[in-house]
Write a protein that holds these residues in place. Structure first.
Motif, mmCIF file in Angstrom:
data_model
loop_
_atom_site.group_PDB
_atom_site.id
_atom_site.type_symbol
_atom_site.label_atom_id
_atom_site.label_comp_id
_atom_site.label_asym_id
_atom_site.label_seq_id
_atom_site.Cartn_x
_atom_site.Cartn_y
_atom_site.Cartn_z
ATOM 1 N N ASN A 27 1.038 -1.246 0.232
ATOM 2 C CA ASN A 27 0.002 -0.014 -0.107
ATOM 3 C C ASN A 27 0.833 1.143 -0.088
ATOM 4 N N PRO A 28 1.090 1.767 -1.181
ATOM 5 C CA PRO A 28 2.092 3.172 -1.210
ATOM 6 C C PRO A 28 1.624 4.216 -0.701
ATOM 7 N N ASN A 29 0.247 4.330 -0.090
ATOM 8 C CA ASN A 29 -0.020 5.244 0.888
ATOM 9 C C ASN A 29 -0.457 5.101 2.367
ATOM 10 N N VAL A 30 0.263 3.948 2.682
ATOM 11 C CA VAL A 30 0.072 3.615 3.859
ATOM 12 C C VAL A 30 0.721 4.624 5.050
ATOM 13 N N ARG A 31 0.007 4.743 6.267
ATOM 14 C CA ARG A 31 0.663 5.686 7.144
ATOM 15 C C ARG A 31 1.433 4.860 8.069
ATOM 16 N N ILE A 32 2.551 5.527 8.467
ATOM 17 C CA ILE A 32 3.474 5.003 9.541
ATOM 18 C C ILE A 32 3.099 4.370 10.717
ATOM 19 N N ARG A 33 2.090 4.835 11.150
ATOM 20 C CA ARG A 33 1.285 4.357 12.544
ATOM 21 C C ARG A 33 0.861 2.758 12.121
ATOM 22 N N ASP A 34 0.261 2.708 10.828
ATOM 23 C CA ASP A 34 -0.142 1.353 10.257
ATOM 24 C C ASP A 34 1.221 0.512 9.814
ATOM 25 N N ILE A 35 2.028 1.092 9.455
ATOM 26 C CA ILE A 35 3.470 0.311 9.107
ATOM 27 C C ILE A 35 3.979 -0.293 10.468
ATOM 28 N N ALA A 36 3.749 0.549 11.558
ATOM 29 C CA ALA A 36 4.440 0.195 12.809
ATOM 30 C C ALA A 36 3.368 -0.809 13.397
ATOM 31 N N ALA A 37 2.250 -0.873 13.190
ATOM 32 C CA ALA A 37 1.356 -1.846 13.800
ATOM 33 C C ALA A 37 1.464 -3.367 13.037
ATOM 34 N N ARG A 38 1.742 -3.182 11.634
ATOM 35 C CA ARG A 38 1.849 -4.384 11.069
ATOM 36 C C ARG A 38 3.179 -4.980 11.035
ATOM 37 N N CYS A 39 4.278 -4.141 11.195
ATOM 38 C CA CYS A 39 5.418 -4.798 11.498
ATOM 39 C C CYS A 39 5.874 -5.051 12.923
ATOM 40 N N ARG A 40 4.997 -4.429 14.006
ATOM 41 C CA ARG A 40 5.268 -4.689 15.392
ATOM 42 C C ARG A 40 6.651 -3.785 15.513
ATOM 43 N N LEU A 41 6.584 -2.626 15.081
ATOM 44 C CA LEU A 41 7.745 -1.907 15.506
ATOM 45 C C LEU A 41 7.206 -0.347 15.759
ATOM 46 N N THR A 42 8.103 0.359 16.467
ATOM 47 C CA THR A 42 7.656 1.814 16.843
ATOM 48 C C THR A 42 7.631 2.572 15.654
ATOM 49 N N GLU A 43 6.808 3.658 15.886
ATOM 50 C CA GLU A 43 6.736 4.673 14.729
ATOM 51 C C GLU A 43 8.063 5.349 14.441
ATOM 52 N N ARG A 44 8.815 5.583 15.384
ATOM 53 C CA ARG A 44 10.037 6.310 15.464
ATOM 54 C C ARG A 44 10.853 5.359 14.862
ATOM 55 N N ALA A 45 10.925 4.058 14.867
ATOM 56 C CA ALA A 45 11.734 2.883 14.147
ATOM 57 C C ALA A 45 11.531 2.930 12.687
ATOM 58 N N VAL A 46 10.011 2.833 12.528
ATOM 59 C CA VAL A 46 9.644 2.927 11.311
ATOM 60 C C VAL A 46 10.072 4.185 10.349
ATOM 61 N N ALA A 47 9.974 5.300 10.837
ATOM 62 C CA ALA A 47 10.572 6.422 10.408
ATOM 63 C C ALA A 47 11.920 6.487 10.046
ATOM 64 N N ARG A 48 12.799 6.075 11.129
ATOM 65 C CA ARG A 48 14.152 5.859 10.613
ATOM 66 C C ARG A 48 14.568 4.979 9.564
#
Length: 110
Positions: A27-48
């Motif tokens: 999903n090219p429009n996915v939010r960082i929050r949703d990436i974090a939830a799906r990948c079981r990471l923090t939002e900060r880690a996803v942003a990095r």
């Protein structure tokens, strides 16, 4: 959000960078929050991780208002020498499931 995996402990075969990239490919429009939830990471880690992928030339981002749209460079070669010459698309073909595959019920063994 559909298909959020359960928490996992111990080692795994797939890196967090690969998981984030696969989620964006899905999903090219996915939010960082949703990436974090799906990948079981923090939002900060996803942003990095997104920053790492952008700096490496694997990902670019455009912003339209509050929505990010990501674009993956599918022909960019993987970084590790053991995978020299393999494009990102080859990795993503293993990790990203087509929506029909994801929602189809598993076939019972006979």
């Amino acid at each position: 959000m559909v298909g959020v995996p359960e928490a996992h402990t111990g080692w795994t075969f797939i890196t967090s960078h690969a998981r984030v990239l696969a989620t964006i490919a899905d999903n090219p429009n996915v939010r960082i929050r949703d990436i974090a939830a799906r990948c079981r990471l923090t939002e900060r880690a996803v942003a990095r991780i997104i920053s790492d992928l952008e700096q490496g030339g694997y990902l670019s981002r455009t912003r339209d208002g509050r929505i990010n749209t990501y674009r993956i460079e599918p022909d960019k070669a993987l970084r590790h020498p053991a995978e020299a010459g393999l494009p990102v698309a080859a990795l993503l073909s293993l990790l990203v499931q087509d929506e029909t595959e994801r929602t189809r019920k598993p076939v019972a063994p006979q």
